[in-house]
Design an enzyme around this catalytic site. Structure first.
Site, PDB file in Angstrom:
ATOM      1  N   ASP A  13     -19.060  19.060  -1.431  1.00  0.00           N
ATOM      2  CA  ASP A  13     -19.602  20.367  -1.050  1.00  0.00           C
ATOM      3  C   ASP A  13     -20.792  20.741  -1.940  1.00  0.00           C
ATOM      4  O   ASP A  13     -20.855  20.343  -3.104  1.00  0.00           O
ATOM      5  CB  ASP A  13     -18.493  21.425  -1.158  1.00  0.00           C
ATOM      6  CG  ASP A  13     -18.854  22.714  -0.438  1.00  0.00           C
ATOM      7  OD1 ASP A  13     -19.671  22.667   0.514  1.00  0.00           O
ATOM      8  OD2 ASP A  13     -18.329  23.773  -0.825  1.00  0.00           O
ATOM      9  N   ARG A  17     -26.671  24.501  -0.793  1.00  0.00           N
ATOM     10  CA  ARG A  17     -27.101  25.278  -1.965  1.00  0.00           C
ATOM     11  C   ARG A  17     -28.046  24.467  -2.850  1.00  0.00           C
ATOM     12  O   ARG A  17     -28.996  25.006  -3.417  1.00  0.00           O
ATOM     13  CB  ARG A  17     -25.874  25.736  -2.777  1.00  0.00           C
ATOM     14  CG  ARG A  17     -25.233  26.989  -2.200  1.00  0.00           C
ATOM     15  CD  ARG A  17     -23.846  27.193  -2.742  1.00  0.00           C
ATOM     16  NE  ARG A  17     -22.901  26.269  -2.125  1.00  0.00           N
ATOM     17  CZ  ARG A  17     -21.704  25.993  -2.613  1.00  0.00           C
ATOM     18  NH1 ARG A  17     -21.311  26.549  -3.760  1.00  0.00           N
ATOM     19  NH2 ARG A  17     -20.895  25.164  -1.990  1.00  0.00           N
ATOM     20  N   HIS A  30     -28.324  17.407   2.531  1.00  0.00           N
ATOM     21  CA  HIS A  30     -27.454  16.400   3.157  1.00  0.00           C
ATOM     22  C   HIS A  30     -28.033  15.001   2.944  1.00  0.00           C
ATOM     23  O   HIS A  30     -27.294  14.047   2.684  1.00  0.00           O
ATOM     24  CB  HIS A  30     -27.296  16.680   4.657  1.00  0.00           C
ATOM     25  CG  HIS A  30     -26.643  18.001   4.958  1.00  0.00           C
ATOM     26  ND1 HIS A  30     -25.526  18.442   4.284  1.00  0.00           N
ATOM     27  CD2 HIS A  30     -26.944  18.974   5.863  1.00  0.00           C
ATOM     28  CE1 HIS A  30     -25.170  19.639   4.768  1.00  0.00           C
ATOM     29  NE2 HIS A  30     -26.024  19.980   5.721  1.00  0.00           N
ATOM     30  N   LEU A 125     -12.398  -2.147  -1.582  1.00  0.00           N
ATOM     31  CA  LEU A 125     -12.203  -0.694  -1.437  1.00  0.00           C
ATOM     32  C   LEU A 125     -12.177  -0.349   0.050  1.00  0.00           C
ATOM     33  O   LEU A 125     -12.905  -0.947   0.838  1.00  0.00           O
ATOM     34  CB  LEU A 125     -13.391   0.038  -2.084  1.00  0.00           C
ATOM     35  CG  LEU A 125     -13.382   1.570  -1.967  1.00  0.00           C
ATOM     36  CD1 LEU A 125     -12.398   2.171  -2.980  1.00  0.00           C
ATOM     37  CD2 LEU A 125     -14.777   2.164  -2.212  1.00  0.00           C
TER      38      LEU A 125
HETATM   39  C1  IPE Z   1     -15.821  21.551   3.559  1.00  0.00           C
HETATM   40  O1  IPE Z   1     -16.957  22.223   3.152  1.00  0.00           O
HETATM   41  C2  IPE Z   1     -16.171  20.492   4.551  1.00  0.00           C
HETATM   42  C3  IPE Z   1     -16.939  19.339   4.041  1.00  0.00           C
HETATM   43  C4  IPE Z   1     -17.283  19.144   2.799  1.00  0.00           C
HETATM   44  C5  IPE Z   1     -17.282  18.363   5.031  1.00  0.00           C
HETATM   45  P1  IPE Z   1     -17.432  23.589   3.863  1.00  0.00           P
HETATM   46  O2  IPE Z   1     -18.664  24.005   3.157  1.00  0.00           O
HETATM   47  O3  IPE Z   1     -17.519  23.400   5.330  1.00  0.00           O
HETATM   48  O4  IPE Z   1     -16.215  24.563   3.555  1.00  0.00           O
HETATM   49  P2  IPE Z   1     -16.155  26.147   3.407  1.00  0.00           P
HETATM   50  O5  IPE Z   1     -16.850  26.732   4.592  1.00  0.00           O
HETATM   51  O6  IPE Z   1     -16.862  26.483   2.133  1.00  0.00           O
HETATM   52  O7  IPE Z   1     -14.713  26.451   3.328  1.00  0.00           O
HETATM   53  C1  IPE Z   2     -21.160  19.993   2.299  1.00  0.00           C
HETATM   54  O1  IPE Z   2     -22.219  20.773   1.876  1.00  0.00           O
HETATM   55  C2  IPE Z   2     -21.547  19.072   3.425  1.00  0.00           C
HETATM   56  C3  IPE Z   2     -20.974  19.403   4.731  1.00  0.00           C
HETATM   57  C4  IPE Z   2     -20.118  20.360   4.982  1.00  0.00           C
HETATM   58  C5  IPE Z   2     -21.415  18.594   5.848  1.00  0.00           C
HETATM   59  P1  IPE Z   2     -22.536  22.174   2.550  1.00  0.00           P
HETATM   60  O2  IPE Z   2     -23.474  21.969   3.681  1.00  0.00           O
HETATM   61  O3  IPE Z   2     -21.290  22.891   2.876  1.00  0.00           O
HETATM   62  O4  IPE Z   2     -23.308  22.902   1.368  1.00  0.00           O
HETATM   63  P2  IPE Z   2     -23.110  24.406   0.905  1.00  0.00           P
HETATM   64  O5  IPE Z   2     -21.659  24.587   0.606  1.00  0.00           O
HETATM   65  O6  IPE Z   2     -23.580  25.270   2.026  1.00  0.00           O
HETATM   66  O7  IPE Z   2     -23.967  24.506  -0.320  1.00  0.00           O
HETATM   67 MG    MG Z   3     -20.108  24.168   1.857  1.00  0.00          MG
END
Ligand code: IPE
Ligand code: IPE
Ligand code: MG
Length: 227
Positions: A13, A17, A30, A125
């Site tokens: 995650d 940001r 991403h 792995l």
């Molecule tokens: C969880 O992250 C899903 C992935 C990392 C793929 P999100 O960014 O979607 O989760 P929330 O919205 O903060 O709970």
């Molecule tokens: C996690 O990063 C990746 C996916 C959920 C695909 P985010 O896209 O949720 O990044 P933040 O949490 O908004 O920073």
């Molecule tokens: Mg996120």
């Protein structure tokens, strides 16, 4: 006695940001995140104890994002799988997925199948990408499979109906990006996982940091309800 981090599961995650902080569009985060997947997969493939690396890449809730971001993620995934096949072969990584990939495009599904097939004999792995994955969805689909098979469920036989069947229990569950929640990841498999929540945004995550987390994991006392 020290713990073995046989199965590491990561909620990757913080991509959006990371990009925002740099004045970039979210999707750039991403892209950078996909490079980190490469580094962490290589590290785990060469770690003597890690056998399974499960990465949360797209949740059942991520469809709520703007259409262009969802489309970007789907394209990125297809590109990533094509590009990384030589890495999987070189590092001995077998590719697997969990989650319901049926709504994905035909070309992405084909790429997923090719990658699984081409890497099926690799043994260092198992890299599992959680794609359109939700812990609740996994449990409900498993229960329906059992129901269809006319099986009366128990904790032991439920396993075989799960997407994560054969992967074993998650030992270490890590979330980057600072949030302290599971967001519907691995609800069944992580029942006794050791949890780690770190502030580092996924695109900034390094193998050095994972190494430190594994060291910390080894120091924890896992009691599994005993004394
Ligand atoms: C969880 O992250 C899903 C992935 C990392 C793929 P999100 O960014 O979607 O989760 P929330 O919205 O903060 O709970
Ligand atoms: C996690 O990063 C990746 C996916 C959920 C695909 P985010 O896209 O949720 O990044 P933040 O949490 O908004 O920073
Ligand atoms: Mg996120």
């Amino acid at each position: 006695m020290s713990n073995t981090p046989r199965h590491i599961a990561i909620i990757m995650d913080g991509n959006g940001r990371w990009a925002k902080k740099r004045g970039l569009p979210r999707v750039k985060g991403h892209e950078k995140g996909a490079e980190v997947v490469r580094e962490i997969t290589t590290y785990c493939a060469n770690h003597p104890e890690v056998k399974v690396l499960t990465l949360f890449a797209f949740s059942t809730e991520n469809w709520k994002r703007p259409k262009h971001e969802v489309e970007f993620l789907m394209k990125l995934l297809e590109k990533y799988l094509k590009k990384e096949l030589p890495l999987y072969q070189k590092e001995g990584v077998r590719f697997e997925t969990i989650g319901d990939i049926s709504p994905f495009s035909a070309s992405l599904k084909e790429r997923i199948e090719i990658t699984k097939e081409e890497t099926k004999n690799n043994e260092k792995l198992i890299q599992v990408l959680a794609l359109n994955y939700g812990g609740r969805d996994e449990i409900v689909r498993a229960a329906n499979r059992a129901c269809k098979a006319g099986v009366v469920l128990s904790e032991d036989n439920f396993d075989q109906f799960l997407d994560t069947s054969r992967l074993g229990e998650a030992d270490l569950l890590l979330r980057t990006g600072g949030e302290m929640r599971l967001s519907n990841f691995l609800l069944w498999r992580a029942a006794y996982a050791e949890l780690f929540f770190i502030k580092t945004l996924w695109p900034d995550f390094t193998k050095k940091e994972l190494e430190n987390i594994i060291d910390e994991f080894k120091k924890r006392e896992r009691r599994f309800g005993g004394i």
